[in-house]
Design a protein around this motif. Sequence first.
Motif, short mmCIF file in Angstrom:
data_model
loop_
_atom_site.label_atom_id
_atom_site.label_comp_id
_atom_site.label_asym_id
_atom_site.label_seq_id
_atom_site.Cartn_x
_atom_site.Cartn_y
_atom_site.Cartn_z
N ALA A 203 0.83 -1.21 0.00
CA ALA A 203 0.00 0.00 0.00
C ALA A 203 0.87 1.26 0.00
O ALA A 203 0.59 2.22 -0.73
CB ALA A 203 -0.92 -0.01 1.21
N MET B 34 -3.30 2.49 -3.41
CA MET B 34 -2.91 1.81 -2.17
C MET B 34 -3.44 0.39 -2.15
O MET B 34 -2.72 -0.56 -1.84
CB MET B 34 -3.46 2.57 -0.95
N ALA C 241 -1.23 -3.13 -2.27
CA ALA C 241 -1.29 -4.15 -1.22
C ALA C 241 -1.60 -5.52 -1.82
O ALA C 241 -0.97 -6.52 -1.46
CB ALA C 241 -2.37 -3.77 -0.20
#
Length: 340
Positions: A77, A291, A295
């Motif tokens: 992220a 983000m 991730a």
Amino acid sequence: MFQPRPTPGRRAPLLWWAAALATLCILIGCSFAVGSASIGLRESLRAVTDFDPSNTEHLLVHELRIPRTFLAMLVGAGLGLAGALMQSLTRNPLAEPGLLGVNSGAAFTVAIAITLGVIQPAVLMLFAFIGAGISAIAVFMLGQRSTRGNDLSRMVLAGAGLSVMLAAATTILIIGGTSQNQTKYASWATGSLQGRGYDVLPTTLVVILIGAVLALGMSRTLDALALGEDSAKALGISTQRSWVLGLLGIVLLSGAATAAAGPISFIGLAAPHAARMLTGIQHHRLLPLSMALGALALLIADILGRVVVIPDEVGAGAMSALIGAPLFILLARRMLKAGS
């Protein structure tokens, strides 16, 4: 110069977020179960919901795989958001945090720490973060012009030159050291999350949260900067202040990520592009989605790295480079065709 074009009709509907959340839940379950010691999905979930300290499989999940999983998500992220911020500030689709010398600076200070006999992951993380921050500040200052503020070309050249110099110094330190030091450095340099646990997770979480708040708060400023510096100034935006805040956010995000997991390529480059394809160029949608996709990407790379050469592992950084390199080539070809 990168001039993002509006994409009418593209949004980040709840469907995208629902799909991302569902995928994330599946990947978390896989991350708890997959590794050199395979654990059934049901048993790995029981380790979370009904932890039994006398069960070795529960201990493995609780002590190693849970912190590793959440660290991968945090690092991904942070890199995804740092990449989006870097591309928006420079208006360059090939920009990524490594342009600021973050990776090379972190690698150099980690090499110093290992040479001094430091072995604790938390202390290595502190050294790496300091090196990343100093390198980024040096590149920013070298890219300044006394009359007109930052100069992107000078900054890129300064970053490239500093990276080469620090890489050479790092090589000298490591080659001149013991084989044990070389092994330790190689483990960090491949971007491996193996052995990273609760000792580095809280610090990484705090620093990346601070960087994320700073970056997400710049959404409207970045929308204005996308129109060009002159237009941004006409709207009352201080470009110099925006660069300082943006670079601070990049240093916090990518510095913490690199310090925690080692140098990881292509996440900061690819995640913002994927987010831009899904949601367009409005930054209040682009930044959070970058983000989320960062991730997901790093968690996938980490899971794949555990299974390709069982019982050994391939570092998440190496896996993300292996996956991301073809994407980088395709992107570069697409840009060349668009410019021709």
